[in-house]
Design an enzyme around this catalytic site. Sequence first.
Site, PDB file in Angstrom:
ATOM      1  N   LYS A   1      10.446   2.925  -1.306  1.00  0.00           N
ATOM      2  CA  LYS A   1       9.437   2.099  -0.658  1.00  0.00           C
ATOM      3  C   LYS A   1      10.133   0.940   0.066  1.00  0.00           C
ATOM      4  O   LYS A   1      11.284   0.612  -0.274  1.00  0.00           O
ATOM      5  CB  LYS A   1       8.412   1.584  -1.677  1.00  0.00           C
ATOM      6  CG  LYS A   1       9.020   0.751  -2.825  1.00  0.00           C
ATOM      7  CD  LYS A   1       7.977   0.423  -3.876  1.00  0.00           C
ATOM      8  CE  LYS A   1       8.542  -0.528  -4.927  1.00  0.00           C
ATOM      9  NZ  LYS A   1       7.597  -0.776  -6.020  1.00  0.00           N
TER      10      LYS A   1
ATOM     11  N   HIS B   1       0.672  -8.544   0.420  1.00  0.00           N
ATOM     12  CA  HIS B   1      -0.316  -8.841  -0.611  1.00  0.00           C
ATOM     13  C   HIS B   1      -1.321  -9.876  -0.106  1.00  0.00           C
ATOM     14  O   HIS B   1      -2.473  -9.892  -0.543  1.00  0.00           O
ATOM     15  CB  HIS B   1       0.360  -9.380  -1.871  1.00  0.00           C
ATOM     16  CG  HIS B   1       1.154  -8.353  -2.619  1.00  0.00           C
ATOM     17  ND1 HIS B   1       2.416  -7.977  -2.219  1.00  0.00           N
ATOM     18  CD2 HIS B   1       0.864  -7.621  -3.722  1.00  0.00           C
ATOM     19  CE1 HIS B   1       2.868  -7.054  -3.063  1.00  0.00           C
ATOM     20  NE2 HIS B   1       1.956  -6.831  -3.963  1.00  0.00           N
TER      21      HIS B   1
ATOM     22  N   ASP C   1       0.400   2.424  -0.764  1.00  0.00           N
ATOM     23  CA  ASP C   1       0.493   1.175  -1.510  1.00  0.00           C
ATOM     24  C   ASP C   1      -0.937   0.799  -1.908  1.00  0.00           C
ATOM     25  O   ASP C   1      -1.909   1.447  -1.497  1.00  0.00           O
ATOM     26  CB  ASP C   1       1.155   0.094  -0.654  1.00  0.00           C
ATOM     27  CG  ASP C   1       1.874  -0.964  -1.490  1.00  0.00           C
ATOM     28  OD1 ASP C   1       1.596  -1.058  -2.700  1.00  0.00           O
ATOM     29  OD2 ASP C   1       2.707  -1.696  -0.940  1.00  0.00           O
TER      30      ASP C   1
END
Length: 381
Positions: A175, A188, A263
């Site tokens: 990733k 995020h 994700d």
Amino acid sequence: MNPSTKRPRGPVMIDVAGTALTDEERERLLDPLVGGVILFARNFIASEQLRALTAEIRALRDPALIIAVDHEGGRVQRFRTDGFTRLPSMRSLGTLWLGDHLAALDAARATGFVLAAELRAHGIDLSFTPVLDLDYGCCRAIGNRAFHRDPQVVAALAQALCAGMAEVGMGCVGKHFPGHGFVEADSHHDVPVDVRDFDAVWSEDIAPYRHRLGRQLAGVMPAHVIYPNADPSPEPQPAGFSPFWLKEVLRARLGFQGVIFSDDLNMEGARVAGDIVGRAKTAWAAGCDMLLVCNRPDLAAELLDRWAPELDAAKLARLAAIAPTAPQPAWLADPFALELHPAYIHARERVATIPDDTRAAPTMTASTIGAQRTEILRKDG
């Protein structure tokens, strides 16, 4: 205990709230769309408790749900005590490389072995590691999670880490494809935009995936990053929602045959794709095989109630292949047996000698996920 429910794994991975399952969570985990569970630090208080939790999850269904965790080392290590070794950040291995290549490779292999052995001894199938993002020194989301700035060093160290994991029968998940390290923004909190062209991303950030390491990855997790000058689509989406990145580049050009995990669809970087059902539909159509919904059980329940995908046999086959299938050897039966295994003892002693590079951005937790702002970093060079 009731017999396991026979049901194929579905394409959704969800989480649970605490250290033991509730009745509502048991019911949700039996939903046909669910195929896996991701654990967090909140799910752990002790070795015996974690083993009991994973055993209960595993007993619910046949084939068992895939149990995964973000357990990289450094600041992203969910379990750190009572049966778990504190693992160094990946940048620590890159720093070690600067002085001694062979020592760094040996340390990376030992780290992968310890990481995977301790997880498997506690009933966990998969860790979402290694981070293959390049350390450009600017990304708040990555920091010292990255091995190095040089893609060839990243590939070499990640391959050694994956070799250690493979010795324990655990696959590795690279990733965040095609690369999250160049943008400052943290997906995020924000919707990061990388303004480089395709050739720049291909020659630098995708290089570890073009390395022979790419053929050894069991899974790949794409970034919630938009690449408007690299993606020729009329309306470029974050990589995890982009058929260009997943189907054309990752599958067709790179020949990747493993599982593509989204994700977390609850991250701010995913919100551009709409509500939770819209995000799932877009990620699924783009080429993701398993979709993660974390830290919002209400959204997980909404997705399971409202989404009715047409399941794809090839995707289901890839999911079936990623879970460990070989019988667990006696030395991995539990943490007590593991403590006596010579190879584990040697690897753990090796890990203990690695000087930890602690330079990092603030630790990310579930509470950091939420609506913040869109941030674009324009960077030359």
